[in-house]
Structure formats: C-alpha cells, structure tokens
Design a protein around this motif. Structure first.
Motif, PDB file in Angstrom:
ATOM      1  N   SER A 408      59.200  99.103 -35.515  1.00 35.89           N
ATOM      2  CA  SER A 408      58.021  98.970 -36.548  1.00 35.89           C
ATOM      3  C   SER A 408      58.328  98.004 -37.656  1.00 35.89           C
ATOM      4  CB  SER A 408      57.902 100.530 -37.489  1.00 35.89           C
ATOM      5  OG  SER A 408      57.504 101.562 -36.518  1.00 35.89           O
ATOM      6  N   ALA A 409      57.313  97.512 -38.169  1.00 37.17           N
ATOM      7  CA  ALA A 409      57.628  96.316 -39.296  1.00 37.17           C
ATOM      8  C   ALA A 409      56.427  96.155 -40.174  1.00 37.17           C
ATOM      9  CB  ALA A 409      57.665  95.188 -38.643  1.00 37.17           C
ATOM     10  N   THR A 410      56.578  95.820 -41.311  1.00 38.30           N
ATOM     11  CA  THR A 410      55.529  95.361 -42.290  1.00 38.30           C
ATOM     12  C   THR A 410      54.908  93.893 -42.029  1.00 38.30           C
ATOM     13  OG1 THR A 410      57.027  94.968 -44.176  1.00 38.30           O
ATOM     14  CG2 THR A 410      56.150  97.249 -43.912  1.00 38.30           C
ATOM     15  N   ALA A 411      53.725  93.498 -42.652  1.00 39.27           N
ATOM     16  CA  ALA A 411      53.300  92.368 -42.503  1.00 39.27           C
ATOM     17  C   ALA A 411      52.049  92.161 -43.334  1.00 39.27           C
ATOM     18  CB  ALA A 411      52.971  91.790 -41.092  1.00 39.27           C
ATOM     19  N   THR A 412      51.822  90.995 -43.898  1.00 40.61           N
ATOM     20  CA  THR A 412      50.663  90.618 -44.592  1.00 40.61           C
ATOM     21  C   THR A 412      50.268  89.284 -44.214  1.00 40.61           C
ATOM     22  OG1 THR A 412      51.638  89.620 -46.380  1.00 40.61           O
ATOM     23  CG2 THR A 412      51.165  92.014 -46.698  1.00 40.61           C
ATOM     24  N   GLY A 413      49.043  88.944 -44.182  1.00 46.90           N
ATOM     25  CA  GLY A 413      48.404  87.734 -43.700  1.00 46.90           C
ATOM     26  C   GLY A 413      48.618  87.784 -42.116  1.00 46.90           C
ATOM     27  N   THR A 414      48.896  86.606 -41.415  1.00 46.78           N
ATOM     28  CA  THR A 414      48.707  86.347 -40.012  1.00 46.78           C
ATOM     29  C   THR A 414      49.813  86.965 -39.546  1.00 46.78           C
ATOM     30  OG1 THR A 414      47.616  84.495 -40.226  1.00 46.78           O
ATOM     31  CG2 THR A 414      48.513  84.679 -38.385  1.00 46.78           C
ATOM     32  N   ASN A 415      49.753  87.708 -38.490  1.00 48.57           N
ATOM     33  CA  ASN A 415      50.802  88.314 -37.799  1.00 48.57           C
ATOM     34  C   ASN A 415      51.223  87.524 -36.522  1.00 48.57           C
ATOM     35  OD1 ASN A 415      52.946  90.069 -37.214  1.00 48.57           O
ATOM     36  ND2 ASN A 415      51.800  91.926 -36.294  1.00 48.57           N
ATOM     37  N   GLY A 416      51.819  86.434 -36.548  1.00 49.60           N
ATOM     38  CA  GLY A 416      51.819  85.662 -35.359  1.00 49.60           C
ATOM     39  C   GLY A 416      52.917  86.126 -34.432  1.00 49.60           C
TER      40      GLY A 416
END
Length: 432
Positions: A408-416
C-alpha cells in the motif's frame, strides 16, 4: 634502479581494494587452503581463501580474485574479503588466490600457480558446492595481468605447468581486469608525458618477473604477454584502464583490445579519463558518462561514450552474462487506485535458466508515491527508491516460476508506473 622497483611496489600496494569494505556478513570463510605444497617451505604462494555465501543458488558461481602487487607479494588472496563483501550477498562464492612472488619464482610460475588453483577449485567443486562450469576471474594491476593470462591462454600447454592438481580443466568462463600491463617492451614508450616508471630497468617489476632485463630477452617477454594467446575462442574479457595511469600506461590496454579485435575475439575495453592506477578513480562517479567504451565480438565493433559506468552492479551483470547465468526476469506491475492512496501488486517471473534464491526487487518512483505497508515482502522506501525483499517463505524462484507480493502507498497527482525494475541488480522486462 632499485628505487624504481620499490616505488612501484609501494604505489601498487596502495591501490588494492582490501580495505574498501568490511568482511561480508553471513558468509563462511575457509582460510589458508593449500592448493599445492608450499614452495619454498613456509611461503604463502600456494594458499587460497574461500568465501562461501549463505544465500543464493547451489551449486554456486565462483569469482576468483588476485590482488596486484607488481608481482612482489605471495599473499594476493588478501584482498578477496572486500570482493566477497560485494558478491557473497549476490550468491557468488569468492576465492582469493595467492601465487608465488617474482622473488620466489620467475614467470611462468605465477600463471602455473593460478591455473593450479583453478584446477583444485574445480576438482573440489562438489565439496564446496561450486558450479564447475561457472568460474570467473578478476584482478587489478599485476592481478589483472594474471586475470588476462588465465582468460586468454586456455589450452596452452606451456602455461599449464604441473603444480598441484592435474588432469582437470583450468578454464575460466569470463574475465574482468583492472589497469593491467600487457606488452612490457612498449611500456616506457607509452609512459605519460609527465613521466613514469623505468620499465626497462633490470630492477623493474617486469624485468624481475621474467628474470632478465626485458629489452634483452624479447622472446621470454612475449611469452608473458597476454596478447600472445588471444584468439576467437577465448571467453569474454572486460578490462578497464585510466588515461592518467602513471604506473601502467593506458596504452597497454589499447594494444590488448586491438589484438583481440584483430583476432575476432570478445572484449570490452572501458577507458576512463583522468583516472590513475587505483580502483576508486576507475569507479569514481564523477567520471560516469565520460568513459569511452569499445566492444568487439564476432569481428564487429561498437564504440560509445558513457554507456557503461564502472559500478559493481554493472560488473555483476557482465559476469552473470559471461557465466551464462540466465540473467532474465519479468515484472508485472498493477495498481488499484483511490483518492490519495493505492494498492500495488507485483509479480516477479524468472525467465532465465538459473534458480533465484533470496531476492531483492528495486525500483524508483516517478512521482511522490510513498510506501506505507507491504505483504509477502518487506517493502521499504528511501527517498524515491523502493526496496522489496522476499519474506523468507517465497525466497525461491525457479526457472519459469513466479513469486508475488503487494504493498500500500500514498500518492497525489499522477501515479506513474516505475520506469525500471531490478531483481538482484538485474534489469527486468516489464510486461502488462
């Protein structure tokens, strides 16, 4: 003239790698194995140390290492602990091999000794779980010369000798040499404009090796020249040399490369600007992207700049390729996304011919993703670099087999998607 030899010995000894890294953890060291009786009595030239990893496949591929000393030391195995610290965790066994010094025996004794050690290691491969078909050899300076001699002179009866175990092959499957001498007779002419050693001196390391002032015995010197033995059937050889080498002129490797190319052999020559006769300068990241890389195989040649950086990871890839270790893998990567976070699923498939045991998969995020947890692997992150280590129960990936894990991970914006995945430092193909 004596001062010339002393200077060479002092400077060459200072360039070794034995203090670069701590001894490897989780490895067994079998020290002072006599691969032949001591000659002379009490000397160290017929001893080797085996550094055996606790991880990886069995039988194990083997790297043979010899530390250079201008042929003045009978303890060339001493630098193998640093090499083992790099390669034991990758599943390689490492043998540090000593040979007789030039004061104890003149050429070709040193080559006879190395080949005797290789024969002993192959004859005892089953005892130490070594793969007799996957032997690599490495060395620096005079150890690089010994690497080139062992790699290129396979099947030459005069270079075999009768030391120790006989009746077993002394062949190696790949060689990696650092700043090695080749044609002793041309060394003075190739010295830097600012100077260099007097290699023609009767007290020079080269003269002491062959037992005569080198310009007075060209036939003997020719037998000590790795170029003499190069042909199209030799194993792949990589050699690296600094253009500012004060002790062994850079032109020595130019000669060797041109000879192998003319013989339609398999060689890679990495020429490093501004590097002197020492490993830290050859591998200096400040030089990355500046090297001239010449590769010849099957009578073809490619020349490029900066396409091969001298790093242990890249050396590992070269050695694995030469050892035909089936360095191939595929990674399938998929994500399930929701606002601000996501789950990732990764499947690693071994598409090579060699089993993988104890794996590490790495990648770099293209954005601001941050791992929060993982399952079926220990997944950690430093900066944008992610490292996933097997969970123990899934450490083995046989040829054609797969293992999977998630995170599991967090991300904001584009998740390339990461641009590249590496399994145990081997670049994998990403598949949908």
């Amino acid at each position: 003239m004596a001062m010339t030899a002393v200077m060479a010995v002092t400077m060459l000894a200072a360039t070794g790698v034995s203090t670069a890294l701590a001894p490897p953890a989780h490895a067994q060291v079998v020290a002072d194995i006599a691969y032949a009786p001591a000659q002379p009595a009490g000397s160290r030239g017929h001893l080797l140390d085996l550094h055996l990893p606790s991880t990886g496949i069995t039988p194990r591929p083997l790297i043979i290492w010899h530390t250079g000393s201008a042929w003045t030391s009978d303890d060339g195995k001493a630098g193998a602990d640093a090499i083992a610290a790099i390669f034991n965790p990758l599943g390689f066994a490492v043998a540090g091999v000593s040979v007789r010094s030039s004061a104890q025996a003149i050429f070709p004794a040193q080559v006879h000794d190395m080949k005797a050690a290789i024969r002993w290691l192959r004859a005892n491969a089953a005892t130490y779980q070594l793969d007799p078909n996957r032997f690599a050899i490495m060395g620096d300076s005079s150890g690089g010369w010994l690497t080139e001699m062992a790699t290129l002179s396979g099947g030459v009866a005069a270079m075999e000798g009768t030391v120790g175990t006989t009746g077993v092959s002394s062949a190696v499957q790949v060689g990696l040499a650092f700043y090695s001498p080749t044609d002793f007779l041309q060394m003075n002419a190739q010295n830097l404009p600012t100077g260099g050693l007097d290699h023609n001196s009767p007290a020079s390391p080269e003269s002491l090796l062959v037992g005569c002032p080198i310009q007075t015995c060209p036939a003997a010197v020719a037998q000590a020249n790795p170029m003499t033995y190069a042909d199209a059937n030799d194993p792949p050889l990589m050699f690296l040399h600094g253009q500012a080498d004060f002790l062994v002129p850079h032109g020595q490797s130019v000669l060797l490369y041109n000879r192998i190319k003319a013989q339609c052999g398999d060689a890679t020559f990495v020429s490093v600007p501004a590097a002197d006769h020492m490993m830290p300068q050859i591998m200096d990241p400040a030089q990355h992207g500046l090297q001239t890389v010449r590769t010849t195989t099957d009578c073809g040649e490619t020349v490029s700049t900066g396409t091969f950086n001298p790093t242990w990871a890249n050396f590992t890839t070269f050695l694995r390729s030469g050892l035909k270790m089936g360095n191939a893998c595929e990674v399938t990567y998929s994500t399930g996304v929701w606002t601000g976070a996501f789950n990732g699923s990764v499947t690693i498939r071994n598409t090579g011919t060699t089993p993988v045991d104890r794996w590490v998969l790495t990648w770099t995020w293209p954005g601001n993703q941050q791992v929060t947890s993982g399952w079926n692997a220990t997944v950690t992150q430093t900066g944008t670099q992610v490292t996933a280590r097997d969970a123990g129960h899934n450490s083995y990936i046989g040829p054609g087999s797969s293992q999977s894990f998630g995170f599991s991970a967090t991300a904001t914006g584009t998740n390339g998607i990461p641009a590249q995945f590496k399994l145990n430092n081997i670049v994998c193909t990403r598949v949908p």
